[in-house]
Structures are given as structure tokens and as C-alpha cells.
Design a protein around this motif. Structure first.
Motif, mmCIF file in Angstrom:
data_model
loop_
_atom_site.group_PDB
_atom_site.id
_atom_site.type_symbol
_atom_site.label_atom_id
_atom_site.label_comp_id
_atom_site.label_asym_id
_atom_site.label_seq_id
_atom_site.Cartn_x
_atom_site.Cartn_y
_atom_site.Cartn_z
ATOM 1 N N ALA A 2 0.831 -1.208 0.000
ATOM 2 C CA ALA A 2 0.000 0.000 0.000
ATOM 3 C C ALA A 2 0.868 1.261 0.000
ATOM 4 N N GLU A 3 1.925 1.241 0.800
ATOM 5 C CA GLU A 3 2.815 2.408 0.847
ATOM 6 C C GLU A 3 3.553 2.588 -0.469
ATOM 7 N N LYS A 6 1.181 4.184 -2.900
ATOM 8 C CA LYS A 6 1.011 5.618 -2.597
ATOM 9 C C LYS A 6 2.180 6.418 -3.155
ATOM 10 N N GLU A 7 3.392 5.898 -2.962
ATOM 11 C CA GLU A 7 4.581 6.610 -3.439
ATOM 12 C C GLU A 7 4.610 6.684 -4.965
ATOM 13 N N SER A 9 2.018 6.531 -6.952
ATOM 14 C CA SER A 9 0.919 7.427 -7.328
ATOM 15 C C SER A 9 1.328 8.889 -7.199
ATOM 16 N N ARG A 10 2.077 9.176 -6.158
ATOM 17 C CA ARG A 10 2.509 10.549 -5.890
ATOM 18 C C ARG A 10 3.403 11.103 -6.993
ATOM 19 N N PRO A 36 -4.604 3.361 -6.001
ATOM 20 C CA PRO A 36 -4.930 4.744 -6.386
ATOM 21 C C PRO A 36 -5.526 4.810 -7.788
#
Length: 107
Positions: A2-3, A6-7, A9-10, A36
Motif C-alpha cells: 500500500a505504501e 502511494k509513493e 501514485s505521488r 490509487p
């Protein structure tokens, strides 16, 4: 995972969309995983190491630095695994040659 998503996606450019090619490890498939909106997960077929060069990298590491030994402790496994990984990343040409798929380049 998940992390990591997120990274990724960012850092996807605004208006762009990322496609991640993944094996079918349980943590890639769990319904608990929030993907995401700017990422699509594309799963490799099961039991297809020829499509996943990372499988060949792990095999190379096992064959060259981790096989035919008895580990005395968990810490020894971690230490030797880290040593093997560090030896590998010091040789980027090895990684490139392992991951090269001649059939994908028409050769």
C-alpha cells in the motif's frame, strides 16, 4: 504494498496513468489493497517466470551466494541475504544480462 502504491501514485505526472506489471503474490491480490485511481495493476499469468525477469534474478542470487548452506540463525539468513543483494547491485551489468529477453527484441 500500500505504501509503495502511494509513493508511485505521488510521482505519476498529472494527467498520466501508471500500469504496474506484477506477479500474483498474495499481497498484490488482496482485496484490502487500495489501488490509487492513477494506477492500474496488470497481473502476470501464474507460473510464468519467463515473463518475470525478477524470478531469474532471485535464482541467480540463490545459485551464486545462498545455496548449499545451512543457516545458523535468522540473523545469519538476513545478513547473508543482504550481502548477496549488495554483491548483485554492485554489478548492474549482471542484472541487465539476467533480465534481457532476446525473444522480446527479435534476436
Amino acid at each position: 504494498m500500500a505504501e509503495q502504491l502511494k509513493e508511485i501514485s505521488r510521482v505519476v505526472a498529472p494527467g498520466a496513468h501508471a500500469v504496474l506489471l506484477l506477479d500474483q503474490a498474495g499481497w498484490h491480490l488482496t482485496p484490502k489493497l487500495k489501488v490509487p485511481d492513477n494506477i492500474t495493476l496488470l497481473l502476470l499469468p501464474p507460473r510464468s517466470p519467463e515473463l518475470n525477469p525478477m524470478e531469474n534474478v532471485w535464482q541467480f542470487v540463490r545459485d551464486n551466494w545462498l545455496s548449499n548452506r545451512i543457516f545458523g540463525s535468522y540473523e545469519e539468513i538476513v545478513d547473508l541475504g543482504c550481502d548477496a543483494w549488495n554483491k548483485l547491485i554492485e554489478q548492474p551489468w549482471i542484472i541487465m544480462s539476467i533480465g534481457l529477453r532476446q525473444w522480446a527484441h527479435g534476436s
